[in-house]
Write an enzyme that holds these catalytic residues in place. Structure first.
Site, PDB file in Angstrom:
ATOM      1  N   TYR A 108       0.842  -1.196   0.000  1.00  0.00           N
ATOM      2  CA  TYR A 108       0.000   0.000   0.000  1.00  0.00           C
ATOM      3  C   TYR A 108       0.877   1.245   0.000  1.00  0.00           C
ATOM      4  O   TYR A 108       1.792   1.371   0.815  1.00  0.00           O
ATOM      5  CB  TYR A 108      -0.903  -0.033   1.233  1.00  0.00           C
ATOM      6  N   CYS A 109       0.614   2.168  -0.930  1.00  0.00           N
ATOM      7  CA  CYS A 109       1.308   3.455  -1.014  1.00  0.00           C
ATOM      8  C   CYS A 109       2.813   3.202  -1.165  1.00  0.00           C
ATOM      9  O   CYS A 109       3.231   2.470  -2.039  1.00  0.00           O
ATOM     10  CB  CYS A 109       0.955   4.301   0.209  1.00  0.00           C
ATOM     11  N   LEU A 110       3.651   3.787  -0.304  1.00  0.00           N
ATOM     12  CA  LEU A 110       5.084   3.561  -0.397  1.00  0.00           C
ATOM     13  C   LEU A 110       5.428   2.094  -0.197  1.00  0.00           C
ATOM     14  O   LEU A 110       6.419   1.596  -0.747  1.00  0.00           O
ATOM     15  CB  LEU A 110       5.824   4.396   0.656  1.00  0.00           C
ATOM     16  N   MET A 165      -1.600  -1.109  -4.105  1.00  0.00           N
ATOM     17  CA  MET A 165      -2.725  -0.225  -3.816  1.00  0.00           C
ATOM     18  C   MET A 165      -2.230   1.216  -3.679  1.00  0.00           C
ATOM     19  O   MET A 165      -1.421   1.520  -2.800  1.00  0.00           O
ATOM     20  CB  MET A 165      -3.424  -0.671  -2.525  1.00  0.00           C
TER      21      MET A 165
END
Length: 572
Positions: free
Chosen positions: A303-305, A331
């Protein structure tokens, strides 16, 4: 000259200290970077007599422009998409004129800032941003004398709202200086009604804890799920309350779920590198999973980074012949940063050099230093509207689960964040094949496992068209792309049954031609409901047969075992 060489220069420490002190008074914006943008814009405007004449004509036609703006407001009921002006009082004079002048100024400045010939595009966008901050400060919504809703409320309550607001202001300032949580917090607490899905910490090192969640079904799918969140956030964004926990949803569907919980770094962690997050995070977790569920491949989720990190790890694994991944879900995660959205306003060589000195001085980038940039991107929503509600209306809105998590941010180590910003964000090394892991480059096209990409329509951090660029470099067996309603966080935390949720989903298989994002958007129908349902079916199709749940992993690593949510999640 490289940054490493510069740090050995005799007076580099003085520069670092000076820039760190400057940052405290400039919200970490480089005065040089700001001066370059302003100077570029002003000098080009001064050397453009035609543009100056156009501005004079625009100023002379202000009455006609104001009438046109009034007509436009009558056409949309005066509301448009800015809900600050929804109150019916804004339809009356003089407030209607205040609103019209404000909207006209916003539109005119947006066209002027980026419309001066010869200005570097980045500088023009930065000038547009600076002007928006001034205009947001001057919005008639923010002041008692120009806001009809506030005037009516103050008259009705005989000023009691202002007295409460003054009390709230004094309390907020006191809490800020004492390092306390906001007064609205308290309804939600980690371990009480946040991050409560049952599990155990089965591994710990100096950078992360690994949680294995207890099964809630008699049988589970053979292949486990490993989730890697971003280190800029606490992991429990994916395990909020019982009603909207992604972890609980997966466990209840019969998946064996593992979660990485990152440590909140301090000054002593200044030299932790991006490769440490991969080695001590992703790879260490995969090694532990191999012990708990041997001979099973893993569904990686980032997720993200954390998604960017997992993509780098997956490329390195593919390069080295490591076949432990069954699939990869990313994501709201970018792998190509050429269109990284509004955060690009704050990243250029001058600004990054300034920020590196701030991080070098204290050893990390603090939560407040990061939060300021995000708040300025949505100043009217995250700053001024909240200030009006607290200090002029005298209201206190209790924090919900997502807002409580959002206030529980983490720091980022100096070396890691510098490399992330410079090599990934600014130079786009990963997408272009220059990013190195263990001394050798890694490339996205080496990843051949099935990919599930999720992006959100209103993402200020990872715009969906930027996430979509994964298609350009990938050589995966299949790529399923989801575009869901909501923002960077709300679009991901989109549980079944949540009202108003919708998404688009389509799969591109190996050998099929590339579809540009605009055409993809037009040709892909909208589905009502939560994207989690389709994702779970996708995971289920590649997870093998169901059988008895694996035994909880035996704890290894530093310290002792404990139950979820672990210890690192409480780090301040």
């Amino acid at each position: 000259m490289t940054r490493e060489t510069q740090t050995d220069r005799p007076f580099q420490a003085l520069d670092t200290l000076w820039h760190a002190l400057q940052g405290r008074g400039s919200m970490n914006f480089s005065p040089v970077a700001t001066g370059l943008a302003v100077g570029d814009w002003v000098m080009h405007l001064a050397n453009s007599p035609g543009k100056q004449a156009e501005l004079l004509m625009t100023a002379a036609s202000l009455p006609a422009a104001l009438r046109a703006e009034r007509n436009r407001q009558e056409g949309d009921g005066g509301r448009a998409s800015d809900h600050r002006f929804d109150d019916e009082g804004w339809e009356e004079e003089p407030f209607c004129t205040f609103r019209s002048l404000y909207r006209l100024a916003c539109r005119a400045w947006g066209e002027l800032a980026v419309g001066v010939p010869g200005v570097e595009p980045h500088h023009g966008e930065f000038m547009a941003f600076l002007g928006r901050q001034v205009l947001e400060l001057g919005s008639p919504y923010n002041y008692l004398a120009t806001n009809p809703e506030l005037l009516r409320l103050t008259q009705k309550e005989k000023g009691e709202n202002l007295v409460r607001g003054l009390h709230h202001y004094a309390e907020d300032v006191s809490r800020l200086f004492r390092g306390m949580d906001p007064a609205e917090s308290g309804a939600y607490q980690v371990g009480r009604n946040l991050a409560v899905t049952e599990g155990e910490v089965i591994y710990r090192n100096r950078l992360m804890e690994l949680i294995q969640y207890r099964p809630s079904t008699p049988e589970v799918f053979a292949d486990p799920v490993l989730i890697v969140p971003a280190w800029i956030m606490k992991y429990y964004i994916l395990d909020l309350s019982a009603e909207n926990s992604m972890v609980k949803y997966l466990v209840d569907q019969g998946h064996t779920v593992f979660m990485v919980s990152w440590k909140n770094p301090g000054t002593a962690d200044r030299d932790i590198d991006l490769e440490d997050y991969m080695g001590l995070g992703v790879m260490a977790a995969l090694d532990k999973l191999e012990e708990v569920v041997p001979e099973r491949k893993v569904h990686g989720v980032g997720y993200c980074l954390g998604g960017t990190l997992f993509a780098i790890a997956a490329a390195a694994m593919a390069r080295d012949g490591d076949e432990r991944l069954k699939s990869l879900t990313l994501m709201a995660a970018q792998t190509d940063f050429t269109e990284a959205g509004e955060l690009m306003l704050f990243i250029d060589p001058s600004q990054l050099s300034f920020l590196e000195d701030i991080m070098r001085y204290q050893g990390y980038l603090d939560t407040g230093q990061m939060a300021g940039a995000f708040q300025l991107l949505r100043a009217y929503d995250l700053i001024w509207s909240q200030a009006v509600g607290r200090y002029l209306k005298g209201e206190r809105q209790p924090l919900n689960a997502l807002m409580t998590w959002n206030a529980d941010a983490t720091r980022m180590p100096s070396r890691m964040h510098s490399r992330y910003l410079r090599e990934l964000f600014l130079d786009n090394d990963f997408s272009e094949g220059r990013f190195e892991v263990k001394g050798r480059p890694v490339v996205i096209s080496d990843i051949h496992v099935p990919i599930f990409l999720v992006s959100t329509q209103r993402d200020h951090v990872a715009p969906w068209t930027s996430v979509y660029k994964f298609h350009l470099a990938a050589d995966a067996r299949s790529i399923t792309f989801v575009l869901t309603a909501g923002g960077h966080n709300s679009g991901i935390v989109s549980e079944p049954g949540h009202p108003g949720r919708s998404y688009r989903i389509a799969t591109r298989r190996e050998g099929e031609i590339y579809v540009p994002p605009e055409r993809w958007l037009r040709s892909t129908p909208v589905k009502e409901g939560s994207w989690w349902v389709d994702w779970q079916k996708w995971l289920m199709a590649g997870s093998g047969k169901k059988g008895a749940p694996p035994a909880p992993g035996r704890f290894s690593g530093e310290g002792t075992s404990c139950v979820a949510p672990g210890t690192y999640v409480y780090g301040r």
